[in-house]
Scaffold this active site. Sequence first.
Site, mmCIF file in Angstrom:
data_model
loop_
_atom_site.group_PDB
_atom_site.id
_atom_site.type_symbol
_atom_site.label_atom_id
_atom_site.label_comp_id
_atom_site.label_asym_id
_atom_site.label_seq_id
_atom_site.Cartn_x
_atom_site.Cartn_y
_atom_site.Cartn_z
ATOM 1 N N SER A 1 0.899 -1.265 0.066
ATOM 2 C CA SER A 1 0.130 -0.143 0.034
ATOM 3 C C SER A 1 1.055 1.250 -0.019
ATOM 4 C CB SER A 1 -0.671 -0.060 1.117
ATOM 5 O OG SER A 1 -1.338 1.148 1.384
ATOM 6 N N TYR B 1 -2.180 0.261 10.493
ATOM 7 C CA TYR B 1 -2.245 -0.195 9.062
ATOM 8 C C TYR B 1 -0.806 0.158 8.568
ATOM 9 C CZ TYR B 1 -3.747 -1.010 4.309
ATOM 10 O OH TYR B 1 -3.806 -1.489 3.081
#
Length: 247
Positions: free
Chosen positions: A132, A145
Site C-alpha cells: 500500500s 495499518y
Amino acid sequence: MSTRTAVVTGASSGIGAACARQLAHAGYRVVLLARRRDRVEALAGELPQAEARVVDVTDREAVDAFAASLDRCDVLVNNAGGAFGQDTVAGGDPADWRWMYEVNVLGTLHVTQALLPALEASGDGTVVVLSSTAALGTYEGGGGYAAAKHGAHALAATLRLEIVDRPVRVIEIAPGMVRTEEFSLNRFGGDQERADRVYQGVPAPLTADDVADTVTWAVTRPSHVNVDLLVVRPRVQASNYKVHREG
C-alpha cells in the site's frame, strides 16, 4: 502458458478476486485461496483452469498442508490483508494492531516461505506483494495499518536481496486509494456511512480491476525484468493525505 500456475491469496473479493480473473484470462491456471468457501468456490466456477482452496493465511499448518498438495507454483500473489480501525497511536487497540500484523505480514511470510521451493523449482518464479502507499508513508489514524504495510514492504525488499541469485522475482505493488466493496467497510466494523465518507467527493478512485491490471502487467513482463516497486494511485490523489474532492 496453460500449465503455469498462479496462487492468489485473499481471492474471495476485491483486489484478490480481480487478480484471479485477470490472471486466468491471461492464460494462467489460478488457485484461489480465501477463508470464505462459498465466495471463493463461486469465483473458481466462473474461471477457466481455476480451483478454490479454503485457507487462512495466518494458520501456518493449513498453509503448509496446502503447499504440500500443490503440484507446481509459478506465481504467488500475496494479496490477503486489510485494515482494522482508524484510531490514534495513543488510543489504538493493540488487538487491532496485532490482527493487522498477523494478516498483512505473517500471512505473507507463511505463504511465501511455504511456496518458495516450488517457485524456485519452476525456474521462472514470481512473488508479488500487495502492500500500500501506507507502506511508504504515514497519516493520522493509520498507524497500525501503516506499521503492518511497512512490514510487508520490508519483507519484499529483504527477500529480493536474499534470493537475487535464484530464478524468482520479487515484485511489490503499492496501491493508493482503491474503492472496493469491503476494504473500508471492514475497517470501520460494518459502518457503511463511515466507509462511504472515505471516498466522498473523490471523482474516480482506483478500482480493484485497476490494481489487478497493474499486477498482471508486472507479472507478464519478460522474466529478466523485475518491477521492484510500483506505486499506483488515482490521478486525484497526490499523497496519502492530499486528495482532490469535488463539492
